[in-house]
Design a protein around this motif. Structure first.
Motif, PDB file in Angstrom:
ATOM      1  N   GLU A 134      -5.279   6.622   2.417  1.00 19.09           N
ATOM      2  CA  GLU A 134      -6.526   7.237   2.921  1.00 19.09           C
ATOM      3  C   GLU A 134      -7.176   8.123   1.856  1.00 19.09           C
ATOM      4  O   GLU A 134      -8.391   8.124   1.698  1.00 19.09           O
ATOM      5  N   GLN A 135      -6.340   8.901   1.167  1.00 16.33           N
ATOM      6  CA  GLN A 135      -6.903   9.882   0.219  1.00 16.33           C
ATOM      7  C   GLN A 135      -5.947  10.106  -0.947  1.00 16.33           C
ATOM      8  O   GLN A 135      -4.734  10.239  -0.736  1.00 16.33           O
ATOM      9  N   VAL A 136      -6.430  10.081  -2.152  1.00 19.02           N
ATOM     10  CA  VAL A 136      -5.595  10.364  -3.328  1.00 19.02           C
ATOM     11  C   VAL A 136      -5.541  11.884  -3.494  1.00 19.02           C
ATOM     12  O   VAL A 136      -6.429  12.497  -4.077  1.00 19.02           O
ATOM     13  N   ASP A 137      -4.493  12.488  -2.936  1.00 20.88           N
ATOM     14  CA  ASP A 137      -4.363  13.960  -2.949  1.00 20.88           C
ATOM     15  C   ASP A 137      -3.065  14.355  -3.655  1.00 20.88           C
ATOM     16  O   ASP A 137      -2.358  13.512  -4.189  1.00 20.88           O
ATOM     17  N   ASP A 138      -2.757  15.657  -3.631  1.00 20.01           N
ATOM     18  CA  ASP A 138      -1.570  16.136  -4.357  1.00 20.01           C
ATOM     19  C   ASP A 138      -0.282  15.546  -3.793  1.00 20.01           C
ATOM     20  O   ASP A 138       0.671  15.283  -4.540  1.00 20.01           O
TER      21      ASP A 138
ATOM     22  N   LEU B 284       0.083  12.542  -2.541  1.00 23.94           N
ATOM     23  CA  LEU B 284       0.221  11.179  -3.070  1.00 23.94           C
ATOM     24  C   LEU B 284       0.613  11.216  -4.545  1.00 23.94           C
ATOM     25  O   LEU B 284       1.431  10.403  -5.000  1.00 23.94           O
ATOM     26  N   ARG B 285       0.031  12.179  -5.287  1.00 20.26           N
ATOM     27  CA  ARG B 285       0.412  12.288  -6.706  1.00 20.26           C
ATOM     28  C   ARG B 285       1.884  12.661  -6.864  1.00 20.26           C
ATOM     29  O   ARG B 285       2.554  12.177  -7.775  1.00 20.26           O
ATOM     30  N   ALA B 286       2.404  13.454  -5.941  1.00 20.85           N
ATOM     31  CA  ALA B 286       3.839  13.798  -5.994  1.00 20.85           C
ATOM     32  C   ALA B 286       4.682  12.544  -5.753  1.00 20.85           C
ATOM     33  O   ALA B 286       5.704  12.318  -6.408  1.00 20.85           O
ATOM     34  N   LEU B 287       4.217  11.689  -4.830  1.00 19.84           N
ATOM     35  CA  LEU B 287       4.922  10.413  -4.588  1.00 19.84           C
ATOM     36  C   LEU B 287       4.889   9.553  -5.849  1.00 19.84           C
ATOM     37  O   LEU B 287       5.914   8.997  -6.269  1.00 19.84           O
ATOM     38  N   MET B 288       3.723   9.472  -6.493  1.00 17.05           N
ATOM     39  CA  MET B 288       3.608   8.636  -7.700  1.00 17.05           C
ATOM     40  C   MET B 288       4.475   9.183  -8.833  1.00 17.05           C
ATOM     41  O   MET B 288       5.055   8.424  -9.600  1.00 17.05           O
ATOM     42  N   ASP B 289       4.605  10.521  -8.891  1.00 15.36           N
ATOM     43  CA  ASP B 289       5.488  11.130  -9.899  1.00 15.36           C
ATOM     44  C   ASP B 289       6.940  10.706  -9.646  1.00 15.36           C
ATOM     45  O   ASP B 289       7.670  10.342 -10.565  1.00 15.36           O
ATOM     46  N   ASP B 290       7.357  10.747  -8.371  1.00 16.36           N
ATOM     47  CA  ASP B 290       8.730  10.325  -8.030  1.00 16.36           C
ATOM     48  C   ASP B 290       8.937   8.845  -8.340  1.00 16.36           C
ATOM     49  O   ASP B 290       9.986   8.439  -8.863  1.00 16.36           O
ATOM     50  N   MET B 291       7.920   8.034  -8.031  1.00 15.94           N
ATOM     51  CA  MET B 291       8.026   6.581  -8.285  1.00 15.94           C
ATOM     52  C   MET B 291       8.217   6.324  -9.769  1.00 15.94           C
ATOM     53  O   MET B 291       9.057   5.515 -10.167  1.00 15.94           O
ATOM     54  N   LEU B 292       7.453   7.034 -10.591  1.00 11.82           N
ATOM     55  CA  LEU B 292       7.531   6.815 -12.042  1.00 11.82           C
ATOM     56  C   LEU B 292       8.893   7.245 -12.578  1.00 11.82           C
ATOM     57  O   LEU B 292       9.536   6.507 -13.351  1.00 11.82           O
ATOM     58  N   GLU B 293       9.393   8.410 -12.105  1.00 12.61           N
ATOM     59  CA  GLU B 293      10.717   8.873 -12.549  1.00 12.61           C
ATOM     60  C   GLU B 293      11.801   7.889 -12.119  1.00 12.61           C
ATOM     61  O   GLU B 293      12.715   7.562 -12.891  1.00 12.61           O
ATOM     62  N   THR B 294      11.666   7.362 -10.916  1.00 16.74           N
ATOM     63  CA  THR B 294      12.636   6.370 -10.395  1.00 16.74           C
ATOM     64  C   THR B 294      12.585   5.091 -11.216  1.00 16.74           C
ATOM     65  O   THR B 294      13.609   4.512 -11.564  1.00 16.74           O
TER      66      THR B 294
ATOM     67  N   ARG C 185       0.078   1.447  -0.177  1.00 23.46           N
ATOM     68  CA  ARG C 185      -0.354   0.512  -1.231  1.00 23.46           C
ATOM     69  C   ARG C 185      -0.522   1.243  -2.564  1.00 23.46           C
ATOM     70  O   ARG C 185      -1.639   1.578  -2.990  1.00 23.46           O
ATOM     71  N   VAL C 186       0.616   1.540  -3.176  1.00 23.15           N
ATOM     72  CA  VAL C 186       0.680   2.304  -4.429  1.00 23.15           C
ATOM     73  C   VAL C 186       1.678   1.627  -5.379  1.00 23.15           C
ATOM     74  O   VAL C 186       2.758   1.217  -4.958  1.00 23.15           O
TER      75      VAL C 186
ATOM     76  N   MET D 160      -7.758   2.490  -7.582  1.00 21.56           N
ATOM     77  CA  MET D 160      -8.030   3.897  -7.917  1.00 21.56           C
ATOM     78  C   MET D 160      -6.892   4.398  -8.784  1.00 21.56           C
ATOM     79  O   MET D 160      -5.724   4.015  -8.569  1.00 21.56           O
ATOM     80  N   ASN D 161      -7.186   5.260  -9.725  1.00 26.08           N
ATOM     81  CA  ASN D 161      -6.151   5.791 -10.639  1.00 26.08           C
ATOM     82  C   ASN D 161      -5.555   7.096 -10.088  1.00 26.08           C
ATOM     83  O   ASN D 161      -5.824   7.481  -8.947  1.00 26.08           O
ATOM     84  N   TYR D 162      -4.763   7.774 -10.897  1.00 25.29           N
ATOM     85  CA  TYR D 162      -4.042   8.991 -10.490  1.00 25.29           C
ATOM     86  C   TYR D 162      -5.009  10.072  -9.967  1.00 25.29           C
ATOM     87  O   TYR D 162      -4.662  10.858  -9.098  1.00 25.29           O
ATOM     88  N   ALA D 163      -6.214  10.074 -10.501  1.00 22.10           N
ATOM     89  CA  ALA D 163      -7.217  11.086 -10.102  1.00 22.10           C
ATOM     90  C   ALA D 163      -8.031  10.610  -8.899  1.00 22.10           C
ATOM     91  O   ALA D 163      -8.891  11.336  -8.394  1.00 22.10           O
TER      92      ALA D 163
END
Ligand code: K2U
Ligand code: ZN
Length: 169
Positions: free
Chosen positions: A22-26, A28-38, A57-58, A115-118
């Motif tokens: 729904e919204q690219v917010d903090d 979601l960015r925390a989830l993407m940070d965890d995904m990248l570290e994983t 859908r990320v 949509m990107n990280y921002a």
């Protein structure tokens, strides 16, 4: 940031169809940070949120070669706008189907919108390993694994082998 558990076959959660963000917010960015570290810890070059049990859908990706600086990429609500008629084979693997590799034929070039990280909208062409990886990851968002593109015999053999490895561990 945290390293999360990667789901493996035959976990039925991997067959879920993930929901649009729904919204690219903090959060979601925390989830993407965890995904990248994983993903880096696995190690892998791509990861879909469903692989850590989150049906959004990320996708995250890093195609940098050994010895190159990291080049993290983030894809929120990715869509394929166009795919070439030309196809190309690639020996694929998957962090959710450990130690199984087989050839999958996919469109050689695709045009993406995401949509990107921002949260900014991007349209981009992909070819080569980028095209392979993004299509592999977008399959995950629809509950599809690369072994679903193989024959039923090969798919059943792969799942049997992963189950046997899990039991032996
Ligand atoms: O979805 C995943 O499990 C991530 C895959 C992404 C991938 C699959 C097939 C082809 C390219 C990328 C993992 O990164 S599998 C490990 C891997 C690493 C390098 C090249 C190919 C596969
Ligand atoms: Zn995969």
């Amino acid at each position: 940031m945290a390293i999360r558990e990667i789901l493996v076959v035959p976990n039925p959660a991997l067959k879920q169809v993930s929901a649009p963000v729904e919204q690219v917010d903090d959060a979601l960015r925390a989830l993407m940070d965890d995904m990248l570290e994983t993903m880096y810890a696995a190690p892998g070059i791509g990861l879909a949120a469903i692989q850590i049990g989150v049906p959004k859908r990320v996708i995250v990706m890093d195609l940098a070669r050994e010895g190159e600086d990291q080049q993290p990429r983030y894809f929120v609500n990715p869509e394929i706008l166009w795919a070439s008629d030309e196809t190309a084979p690639y020996e694929e693997g998957c962090l959710s189907v450990p130690d199984i590799y087989d050839e999958v034929e996919r469109p050689a070039r695709v045009r993406l919108r995401y949509m990107n990280y921002a949260g900014e909208p991007i349209e981009e062409d992909a070819e080569g390993i980028f095209a392979v990886c993004i299509q592999h990851e977008m399959d995950h968002l629809d509950g599809v694994l690369f072994i679903d593109h193989l024959s039923r015999l090969k798919r059943e053999q792969a799942i049997k082998k992963v189950k046997k490895q899990a039991k032996a561990a």
